[in-house]
Design an enzyme around this catalytic site. Structure first.
Site, PDB file in Angstrom:
ATOM      1  N   LYS A   1       1.464  -1.622  -1.927  1.00 48.42           N
ATOM      2  CA  LYS A   1       0.416  -0.558  -1.418  1.00 48.42           C
ATOM      3  C   LYS A   1       2.212  -0.530  -0.332  1.00 48.42           C
ATOM      4  O   LYS A   1       2.038  -1.299   0.975  1.00 48.42           O
ATOM      5  CB  LYS A   1      -0.461  -0.636  -0.438  1.00 48.42           C
ATOM      6  CG  LYS A   1      -0.564  -1.843  -0.007  1.00 48.42           C
ATOM      7  CD  LYS A   1      -0.623  -1.966   1.287  1.00 48.42           C
ATOM      8  CE  LYS A   1      -1.007  -3.638   2.201  1.00 48.42           C
ATOM      9  NZ  LYS A   1       0.031  -3.699   3.291  1.00 48.42           N
TER      10      LYS A   1
ATOM     11  N   ASP B   1      -7.344  -6.248   1.100  1.00 47.33           N
ATOM     12  CA  ASP B   1      -6.517  -5.605   0.461  1.00 47.33           C
ATOM     13  C   ASP B   1      -6.894  -5.525  -1.137  1.00 47.33           C
ATOM     14  O   ASP B   1      -6.282  -4.605  -1.522  1.00 47.33           O
ATOM     15  CB  ASP B   1      -4.806  -5.670   0.407  1.00 47.33           C
ATOM     16  CG  ASP B   1      -4.680  -5.447   1.903  1.00 47.33           C
ATOM     17  OD1 ASP B   1      -4.818  -4.778   3.035  1.00 47.33           O
ATOM     18  OD2 ASP B   1      -3.531  -6.295   2.169  1.00 47.33           O
TER      19      ASP B   1
END
Length: 304
Positions: free
Chosen positions: A12, A139
Site C-alpha cells: 500500500k 494496517d
C-alpha cells in the site's frame, strides 16, 4: 481439507496520512487514505506438525521467523477462535519491501489469515476476518480489503473509497529501515507544545481518487509523519528531490517510511522517473507499480 493454499496480497501507499495527538493508550487517531498497489507478497500455508514460518525474496533475512511474525500471529489468532492447533507451515515469498512503510508485514498477516481460513475450512465471515485483522495491527484490515479505503481510529476502521482510474507510482527503497514506533515518537517530540488538530480526510483528495485525476491527487497528497521521518533519516530529502526533478507529479514519504513514493502521469513517465532515481545514487532500489490493486486473494489451492 486442502494440502496447501496460496494467497497474494498487495503493498500500500498512503496518499493521505493525517495524524492526531497521542491517545492515552499510546496510539494516535488517524485519517489514513490507503491505496493498494501492484507489488505483492505471496503467502502459502501447508499442514505441518507445528507452526513454523519460512521466507524468501528480497531482504528475507530481515523478516522474523518466530511467533512475532504477523503471519504466525494470524494463524494463531484464527486457530484460537476455532479451538484448533495452528499446525501449519507458513511460507512467505516477499516482493513488498521490508521495513519500508508499505505494510509488507501487515500484508503477510492478512494473507496468512485468509489462507488459514481456506485451508481449515473455518468459514469465517468477512466481518470476523476483519475483526481479527484489527487485533493484529492497524494496517492489516486494509491489506485484506485492498483497493482504496479511508482508515480511521488507529487506521483499522475502514470505509471503502471509489477510484475512477489507475494511478502510476514509483517507489524508491532506502538503504536502511525506519521503525514505525520511532517515527511516531519523533512526531510526538516535534509536536510538543503545539495543538495538533483532529485528523480528517481531505475532500479534494477523495474527489481526485474518485475522478482518477493524477494532477488533482498530486496537489492533495499529504503525510503528517513525513517531517518525523525526515528528521530521523535526513537523506530521504535527496531522494524526494531527485524524483521531483525527474518529472514526478508529487513526491512523499510512504507511511512511516523510509520508502519514498512518486506519482507519475502515465506508465512512460513512471519509467523515466524510475530510471532517473536508479541513476541518482540516493536510494537502494526502485520499483514501479500501479493502483488500485485487489486485496488479499486466494490464487492457488492444491488438494490433499
Amino acid at each position: 481439507m486442502s494440502a496447501s493454499v496460496a494467497v497474494r496480497v498487495p503493498a500500500k501507499v498512503n496518499v493521505q496520512l493525517a495524524v492526531g495527538a497521542a491517545r492515552p493508550d499510546g496510539f494516535h487517531d488517524l485519517a489514513n487514505v490507503f491505496l493498494a498497489v501492484g507489488l505483492y507478497d505471496e503467502v502459502t500455508v501447508t499442514p505441518a506438525d507445528e507452526l513454523r514460518v519460512t521466507c524468501e525474496g528480497p531482504d528475507a533475512d530481515q523478516v522474523p521467523l518466530d511467533r512475532t511474525n504477523l503471519a504466525a500471529r494470524a494463524a494463531i489468532a484464527l486457530a484460537e477462535r476455532r479451538g484448533l492447533e495452528p499446525a501449519v507451515h507458513v511460507h512467505i515469498a516477499k516482493d513488498i519491501p521490508v521495513a519500508g512503510g508499505m505494510a509488507g508485514g501487515s500484508a503477510d498477516g492478512a494473507g496468512a489469515l485468509l489462507a488459514c481460513d481456506a485451508l481449515w475450512g473455518t468459514g469465517a465471515s468477512r466481518e470476523e476476518l476483519l475483526d481479527i485483522c484489527a487485533e493484529l495491527g492497524s494496517d492489516v484490515p486494509f491489506s485484506l480489503v485492498g483497493g482504496a479505503a479511508l482508515g480511521t481510529g488507529r487506521g483499522e476502521k475502514l470505509r471503502v473509497l471509489d477510484v475512477g482510474g489507475t494511478f502510476h507510482w514509483v517507489f524508491a527503497m532506502a538503504g536502511r529501515g525506519l521503525s514505525t514506533p520511532a517515527v511516531f515518537r519523533e512526531f510526538d517530540r516535534l509536536g510538543e507544545g503545539t495543538v495538533i488538530p483532529e485528523p480528517v480526510a481531505s475532500q479534494p483528495l477523495l474527489d481526485a481518487l474518485a475522478k482518477g485525476d493524477p494532477d488533482a491527487l498530486a496537489a492533495a497528497v499529504s503525510n503528517d509523519l513525513q517531517p518525523a521521518a525526515l528528521s530521523l533519516f535526513p537523506e530521504l530529502a535527496d531522494t524526494l528531490d531527485a524524483g521531483r526533478a525527474a518529472g514526478a507529479l508529487t513526491a512523499l514519504v510512504s507511511g512511516s517510511g523510509p520508502t519514498t513514493a512518486f506519482l507519475a502521469r502515465d506508465p512512460e513517465s513512471a519509467a523515466k522517473v524510475a530510471e532517473t532515481l536508479r541513476a541518482s545514487g540516493t536510494c537502494r532500489a526502485v520499483r514501479t507499480a500501479s493502483g488500485p490493486a485487489p486485496g488479499a486473494t486466494v490464487v492457488r489451492t492444491t488438494g490433499a
